[in-house]
Design a protein around this motif. Structure first.
Motif, PDB file in Angstrom:
ATOM      1  N   TRP A 117      95.431  93.619  45.445  1.00  0.00           N
ATOM      2  CA  TRP A 117      94.987  94.253  46.693  1.00  0.00           C
ATOM      3  C   TRP A 117      94.333  95.595  46.421  1.00  0.00           C
TER       4      TRP A 117
ATOM      5  N   GLU B 127      90.788  87.491  50.812  1.00  0.00           N
ATOM      6  CA  GLU B 127      91.953  87.566  51.687  1.00  0.00           C
ATOM      7  C   GLU B 127      92.063  89.005  52.175  1.00  0.00           C
ATOM      8  N   SER B 128      92.683  89.185  53.324  1.00  0.00           N
ATOM      9  CA  SER B 128      92.815  90.546  53.846  1.00  0.00           C
ATOM     10  C   SER B 128      94.169  90.734  54.491  1.00  0.00           C
ATOM     11  N   ARG B 129      94.524  91.991  54.616  1.00  0.00           N
ATOM     12  CA  ARG B 129      95.674  92.381  55.431  1.00  0.00           C
ATOM     13  C   ARG B 129      95.322  93.705  56.086  1.00  0.00           C
ATOM     14  N   GLY B 130      95.683  93.797  57.349  1.00  0.00           N
ATOM     15  CA  GLY B 130      95.315  94.964  58.132  1.00  0.00           C
ATOM     16  C   GLY B 130      94.050  94.701  58.928  1.00  0.00           C
ATOM     17  N   ASP B 131      93.650  95.689  59.693  1.00  0.00           N
ATOM     18  CA  ASP B 131      92.476  95.617  60.562  1.00  0.00           C
ATOM     19  C   ASP B 131      91.241  96.040  59.775  1.00  0.00           C
TER      20      ASP B 131
ATOM     21  N   SER C 112      93.079  99.009  55.580  1.00  0.00           N
ATOM     22  CA  SER C 112      93.194  97.578  55.340  1.00  0.00           C
ATOM     23  C   SER C 112      92.900  97.306  53.869  1.00  0.00           C
ATOM     24  N   GLU C 113      93.300  96.134  53.436  1.00  0.00           N
ATOM     25  CA  GLU C 113      93.143  95.783  52.033  1.00  0.00           C
ATOM     26  C   GLU C 113      92.560  94.384  51.911  1.00  0.00           C
TER      27      GLU C 113
END
Length: 105
Positions: free
Chosen positions: A45, A86-90, A97-98
């Protein structure tokens, strides 16, 4: 600036300047933008802001031009939507976000 300010968020709609920048790109350059984003991403990430910054820095574009930054953030989000990242967060808040390459990449 979207990549540096904590409270900055990507607008829902592209500005006229951002649309003009995107419209100025031919199909090969649009693919090159996506390729630079994917090259800047890793299997672990990373902040979305860093990936966008590195992708722009690897090009001839100005990393301080908001329309360029916004277009790259939207391209990054498109790659997430396509399953290339892939992502996480806005993602509209790239500093918070990452993203990472998916395991199958």
């Amino acid at each position: 600036m979207l990549l540096r300010d904590d409270d900055d968020i990507l607008p829902d709609a592209a500005s006229d300047l951002e649309r003009a920048f995107v419209d100025s790109l031919d199909a090969d350059e649009r693919r090159a933008v996506e390729s630079r984003i994917l090259s800047a991403a890793q299997r672990h990430w990373l902040k979305a802001a860093r990936v966008v910054w590195d992708a722009i820095d690897a090009s001839d574009y100005d990393v301080w031009d908001a329309s360029v930054v916004h277009a790259h953030v939207r391209a990054l989000a498109g790659l997430v939507g396509a399953g290339e990242l892939e992502s996480r967060g806005d993602l509209r808040r790239p500093r918070f976000s990452e993203v990472c390459l998916p395991p199958h990449a």
